[in-house]
Design a protein around this motif. Structure first.
Motif, PDB file in Angstrom:
ATOM      1  N   GLY A   1     -20.204  38.508  -8.947  1.00  0.00           N
ATOM      2  CA  GLY A   1     -19.792  39.471  -7.668  1.00  0.00           C
ATOM      3  C   GLY A   1     -20.176  38.751  -6.463  1.00  0.00           C
ATOM      4  N   LEU A   2     -21.565  38.113  -6.328  1.00  0.00           N
ATOM      5  CA  LEU A   2     -21.754  37.013  -5.114  1.00  0.00           C
ATOM      6  C   LEU A   2     -20.808  35.732  -4.973  1.00  0.00           C
ATOM      7  CD1 LEU A   2     -25.575  37.069  -5.504  1.00  0.00           C
ATOM      8  CD2 LEU A   2     -24.067  38.541  -4.125  1.00  0.00           C
ATOM      9  N   VAL A   3     -20.192  35.384  -6.055  1.00  0.00           N
ATOM     10  CA  VAL A   3     -19.352  34.240  -6.150  1.00  0.00           C
ATOM     11  C   VAL A   3     -18.131  34.639  -5.398  1.00  0.00           C
ATOM     12  CG1 VAL A   3     -18.147  32.613  -7.637  1.00  0.00           C
ATOM     13  CG2 VAL A   3     -20.504  32.993  -8.075  1.00  0.00           C
ATOM     14  N   ILE A   4     -17.539  35.794  -6.016  1.00  0.00           N
ATOM     15  CA  ILE A   4     -16.314  36.431  -5.543  1.00  0.00           C
ATOM     16  C   ILE A   4     -16.269  36.713  -4.041  1.00  0.00           C
ATOM     17  CG2 ILE A   4     -14.680  38.230  -5.695  1.00  0.00           C
ATOM     18  CD1 ILE A   4     -15.507  38.664  -8.565  1.00  0.00           C
ATOM     19  N   GLY A   5     -17.574  37.160  -3.474  1.00  0.00           N
ATOM     20  CA  GLY A   5     -17.714  37.423  -1.853  1.00  0.00           C
ATOM     21  C   GLY A   5     -17.917  36.218  -1.288  1.00  0.00           C
ATOM     22  N   ALA A   6     -18.399  35.214  -1.537  1.00  0.00           N
ATOM     23  CA  ALA A   6     -18.358  33.796  -0.944  1.00  0.00           C
ATOM     24  C   ALA A   6     -17.338  33.355  -0.918  1.00  0.00           C
ATOM     25  CB  ALA A   6     -19.576  32.942  -1.614  1.00  0.00           C
ATOM     26  N   ALA A   7     -16.156  33.544  -2.150  1.00  0.00           N
ATOM     27  CA  ALA A   7     -14.988  32.665  -2.244  1.00  0.00           C
ATOM     28  C   ALA A   7     -13.972  33.238  -1.154  1.00  0.00           C
ATOM     29  CB  ALA A   7     -14.496  32.798  -3.488  1.00  0.00           C
ATOM     30  N   ALA A   8     -14.243  34.746  -0.995  1.00  0.00           N
ATOM     31  CA  ALA A   8     -13.264  35.304  -0.180  1.00  0.00           C
ATOM     32  C   ALA A   8     -13.690  35.178   1.397  1.00  0.00           C
ATOM     33  CB  ALA A   8     -13.355  36.764  -0.477  1.00  0.00           C
ATOM     34  N   GLU A   9     -14.802  34.871   1.659  1.00  0.00           N
ATOM     35  CA  GLU A   9     -15.353  34.643   3.160  1.00  0.00           C
ATOM     36  C   GLU A   9     -14.800  33.172   3.337  1.00  0.00           C
ATOM     37  OE1 GLU A   9     -16.793  36.215   5.240  1.00  0.00           O
ATOM     38  OE2 GLU A   9     -16.935  38.006   4.070  1.00  0.00           O
ATOM     39  N   THR A  10     -14.745  32.287   2.556  1.00  0.00           N
ATOM     40  CA  THR A  10     -14.109  30.926   2.959  1.00  0.00           C
ATOM     41  C   THR A  10     -12.671  30.915   3.370  1.00  0.00           C
ATOM     42  OG1 THR A  10     -13.640  30.356   0.536  1.00  0.00           O
ATOM     43  CG2 THR A  10     -15.665  29.654   1.380  1.00  0.00           C
ATOM     44  N   LEU A  11     -12.224  31.930   2.912  1.00  0.00           N
ATOM     45  CA  LEU A  11     -10.552  32.310   3.131  1.00  0.00           C
ATOM     46  C   LEU A  11     -10.475  33.304   4.356  1.00  0.00           C
ATOM     47  CD1 LEU A  11      -9.085  32.499  -0.267  1.00  0.00           C
ATOM     48  CD2 LEU A  11      -8.945  30.372   1.199  1.00  0.00           C
ATOM     49  N   ARG A  12     -11.458  33.932   4.965  1.00  0.00           N
ATOM     50  CA  ARG A  12     -11.458  35.035   5.837  1.00  0.00           C
ATOM     51  C   ARG A  12     -10.855  34.237   7.178  1.00  0.00           C
ATOM     52  NH1 ARG A  12     -12.737  39.560   5.954  1.00  0.00           N
ATOM     53  NH2 ARG A  12     -14.357  39.408   4.311  1.00  0.00           N
ATOM     54  N   ALA A  13     -11.409  32.932   7.551  1.00  0.00           N
ATOM     55  CA  ALA A  13     -10.922  32.373   8.901  1.00  0.00           C
ATOM     56  C   ALA A  13      -9.407  32.230   8.747  1.00  0.00           C
ATOM     57  CB  ALA A  13     -11.514  31.114   9.104  1.00  0.00           C
ATOM     58  N   SER A  14      -9.016  31.671   7.712  1.00  0.00           N
ATOM     59  CA  SER A  14      -7.573  31.363   7.495  1.00  0.00           C
ATOM     60  C   SER A  14      -6.649  32.470   7.522  1.00  0.00           C
ATOM     61  CB  SER A  14      -7.327  30.336   6.275  1.00  0.00           C
ATOM     62  OG  SER A  14      -5.943  30.080   5.899  1.00  0.00           O
ATOM     63  N   ALA A  15      -6.977  33.628   6.824  1.00  0.00           N
ATOM     64  CA  ALA A  15      -6.317  34.843   6.883  1.00  0.00           C
ATOM     65  C   ALA A  15      -6.364  35.403   8.373  1.00  0.00           C
ATOM     66  CB  ALA A  15      -6.978  35.851   5.912  1.00  0.00           C
ATOM     67  N   GLU A  16      -7.211  35.341   9.138  1.00  0.00           N
ATOM     68  CA  GLU A  16      -7.369  35.740  10.387  1.00  0.00           C
ATOM     69  C   GLU A  16      -6.509  35.067  11.263  1.00  0.00           C
ATOM     70  OE1 GLU A  16     -11.050  35.902  11.833  1.00  0.00           O
ATOM     71  OE2 GLU A  16     -11.757  37.853  10.547  1.00  0.00           O
ATOM     72  N   GLN A  17      -6.205  33.704  11.118  1.00  0.00           N
ATOM     73  CA  GLN A  17      -5.271  32.945  11.867  1.00  0.00           C
ATOM     74  C   GLN A  17      -3.731  33.387  11.754  1.00  0.00           C
ATOM     75  OE1 GLN A  17      -6.114  29.061  11.071  1.00  0.00           O
ATOM     76  NE2 GLN A  17      -8.024  28.721  12.414  1.00  0.00           N
ATOM     77  N   ASN A  18      -3.596  33.803  10.432  1.00  0.00           N
ATOM     78  CA  ASN A  18      -2.297  34.312  10.146  1.00  0.00           C
ATOM     79  C   ASN A  18      -1.946  35.642  10.476  1.00  0.00           C
ATOM     80  OD1 ASN A  18      -0.777  31.629   8.627  1.00  0.00           O
ATOM     81  ND2 ASN A  18      -2.900  31.827   7.789  1.00  0.00           N
ATOM     82  N   GLY A  19      -3.114  36.219  10.976  1.00  0.00           N
ATOM     83  CA  GLY A  19      -2.813  37.762  11.231  1.00  0.00           C
ATOM     84  C   GLY A  19      -2.952  38.581  10.169  1.00  0.00           C
ATOM     85  N   ILE A  20      -3.602  38.263   9.040  1.00  0.00           N
ATOM     86  CA  ILE A  20      -3.986  38.889   7.798  1.00  0.00           C
ATOM     87  C   ILE A  20      -5.471  39.560   7.911  1.00  0.00           C
ATOM     88  CG2 ILE A  20      -3.991  38.793   5.405  1.00  0.00           C
ATOM     89  CD1 ILE A  20      -1.863  36.842   5.611  1.00  0.00           C
ATOM     90  N   GLU A  21      -5.565  40.753   7.692  1.00  0.00           N
ATOM     91  CA  GLU A  21      -7.061  41.375   7.655  1.00  0.00           C
ATOM     92  C   GLU A  21      -7.523  41.081   5.963  1.00  0.00           C
ATOM     93  OE1 GLU A  21      -9.602  45.472   8.600  1.00  0.00           O
ATOM     94  OE2 GLU A  21      -7.252  45.122   9.040  1.00  0.00           O
ATOM     95  N   LEU A  22      -8.459  40.518   5.816  1.00  0.00           N
ATOM     96  CA  LEU A  22      -8.912  40.424   4.375  1.00  0.00           C
ATOM     97  C   LEU A  22     -10.178  41.450   4.356  1.00  0.00           C
ATOM     98  CD1 LEU A  22      -8.790  38.952   1.711  1.00  0.00           C
ATOM     99  CD2 LEU A  22     -10.276  37.118   2.759  1.00  0.00           C
ATOM    100  N   HIS A  23     -10.013  42.150   3.486  1.00  0.00           N
ATOM    101  CA  HIS A  23     -11.385  42.908   3.162  1.00  0.00           C
ATOM    102  C   HIS A  23     -11.534  43.154   1.609  1.00  0.00           C
ATOM    103  CE1 HIS A  23     -14.013  46.609   3.539  1.00  0.00           C
ATOM    104  NE2 HIS A  23     -13.258  47.332   2.666  1.00  0.00           N
ATOM    105  N   VAL A  24     -12.747  42.767   1.373  1.00  0.00           N
ATOM    106  CA  VAL A  24     -13.031  42.441  -0.264  1.00  0.00           C
ATOM    107  C   VAL A  24     -14.232  43.513  -0.744  1.00  0.00           C
ATOM    108  CG1 VAL A  24     -13.893  41.022  -2.056  1.00  0.00           C
ATOM    109  CG2 VAL A  24     -12.411  40.281  -0.265  1.00  0.00           C
ATOM    110  N   GLU A  25     -14.091  44.331  -1.621  1.00  0.00           N
ATOM    111  CA  GLU A  25     -15.138  45.368  -1.813  1.00  0.00           C
ATOM    112  C   GLU A  25     -15.739  44.679  -3.264  1.00  0.00           C
ATOM    113  OE1 GLU A  25     -13.846  49.292  -2.131  1.00  0.00           O
ATOM    114  OE2 GLU A  25     -13.420  49.389   0.317  1.00  0.00           O
ATOM    115  N   CYS A  26     -16.717  44.050  -3.181  1.00  0.00           N
ATOM    116  CA  CYS A  26     -17.587  43.625  -4.410  1.00  0.00           C
ATOM    117  C   CYS A  26     -18.811  43.074  -4.015  1.00  0.00           C
ATOM    118  CB  CYS A  26     -16.750  42.051  -4.978  1.00  0.00           C
ATOM    119  SG  CYS A  26     -17.235  41.696  -6.532  1.00  0.00           S
ATOM    120  N   GLY A  27     -19.570  43.847  -4.670  1.00  0.00           N
ATOM    121  CA  GLY A  27     -21.123  43.670  -4.749  1.00  0.00           C
ATOM    122  C   GLY A  27     -21.590  43.033  -5.732  1.00  0.00           C
TER     123      GLY A  27
END
Length: 277
Positions: free
Chosen positions: A230-256
């Motif tokens: 779960g922590l690995v999934i969250g960290a991997a998603a966070e690394t792509l958040r900046a790229s998603a925001e630059q493309n106007g995409i809102e990235l929301h991950v629900e994984c604890g």
């Protein structure tokens, strides 16, 4: 008149040893007349089957027999035996008729053999045709699969080329700006961050290609360790958040946190990146 006697004669005299006349006809191709009254007693005593045959023929009332060859086109295919019941003795007219029947029977047998050979040849030709058709279909299927594989390869190479060029474009752009223009400290920091991020993306693409090669050769290895996926999934998603925001995409991950499992954190991160990107 006696079916039991006829069955007994048929059962006990089915061997050629009981019919020496037929053997001579097959060997020489000549007609044989014989009667149970002028039989060779020494031959009869020496052959139990022959003696039994004479006994049955006499009981059935057979007195005279003709054995003719079944001959056609110079070939003797067999022999036919004619038995005269009720004490009648065969004559020359009977011989001519028996010989004609033998020739006709031989022709019929030969025609049947030729028909069987033709049918077998036809079946063989049909089987060969079916095998050729199967081979043709298999060749077409193999050719289609090869063409599909080539198309997939071309599409893969085109995609890889695009993916490899994509992170290089901003890197080359910022490098050009750094060399030709005077950027302030914040702009230079942003340029270096962009270059680093895209370089990492480029390195990841190369690693993905290497992983594909390892999977094809069966050499892909997993580095297992106790990890919370779960922590690995969250960290991997966070690394792509900046790229998603630059493309106007809102990235929301629900994984604890999911608990500790024996797994390969790098492979889980790779799966998440591939799914999101």
């Amino acid at each position: 008149e006696s079916p039991d006697l006829e069955d007994a004669l048929r059962a006990s005299c089915s061997s050629l040893e009981a019919w020496p006349e037929a053997i001579r006809v097959l060997e020489c191709g000549q007609v044989e007349f014989f009667s149970i009254w002028n039989r060779d007693e020494n031959e009869t005593k020496a052959a139990p089957l022959l003696q039994q045959r004479h006994s049955y023929l006499e009981t059935l009332g057979v007195r005279s027999c003709i054995c003719v060859p079944m001959t056609t086109a110079g070939l003797t295919l067999g022999a036919m035996l004619f038995a005269s019941p009720m004490g009648r003795t065969y004559e020359d007219a009977d011989l001519s008729l028996a010989q004609d029947i033998g020739r006709r029977a031989a022709t019929a047998v030969q025609n049947a053999q030729l028909l069987r050979a033709a049918q077998e040849s036809q079946r063989s030709a049909e089987a060969a045709r079916q095998q050729a058709e199967i081979a043709r279909r298999q060749a077409e299927q193999a050719q289609g699969e090869a063409e599909a594989a080539n198309r997939a390869k071309d599409e893969f190479l085109a995609m890889v080329s695009h993916e490899l060029r994509t992170p290089l474009t901003p890197v080359l752009g910022w490098v050009h700006l750094l060399r030709t223009t005077g950027l302030d400290h914040a702009q230079a920091a942003n340029a270096l961050e962009t270059i680093e991020r895209n370089t990492r993306v480029q390195a990841q693409l190369v690693n993905d290609l290497l992983d594909i090669s390892r999977m094809v050769t069966g050499k892909l290895q997993l580095h297992l360790e106790d990890t919370d996926p779960g922590l690995v999934i969250g960290a991997a998603a966070e690394t792509l958040r900046a790229s998603a925001e630059q493309n106007g995409i809102e990235l929301h991950v629900e994984c604890g946190p999911l608990g500790t499992f024996r797994c390969d954190a790098d492979r889980i991160q790779q799966v998440v990146w591939n799914l999101i990107s």
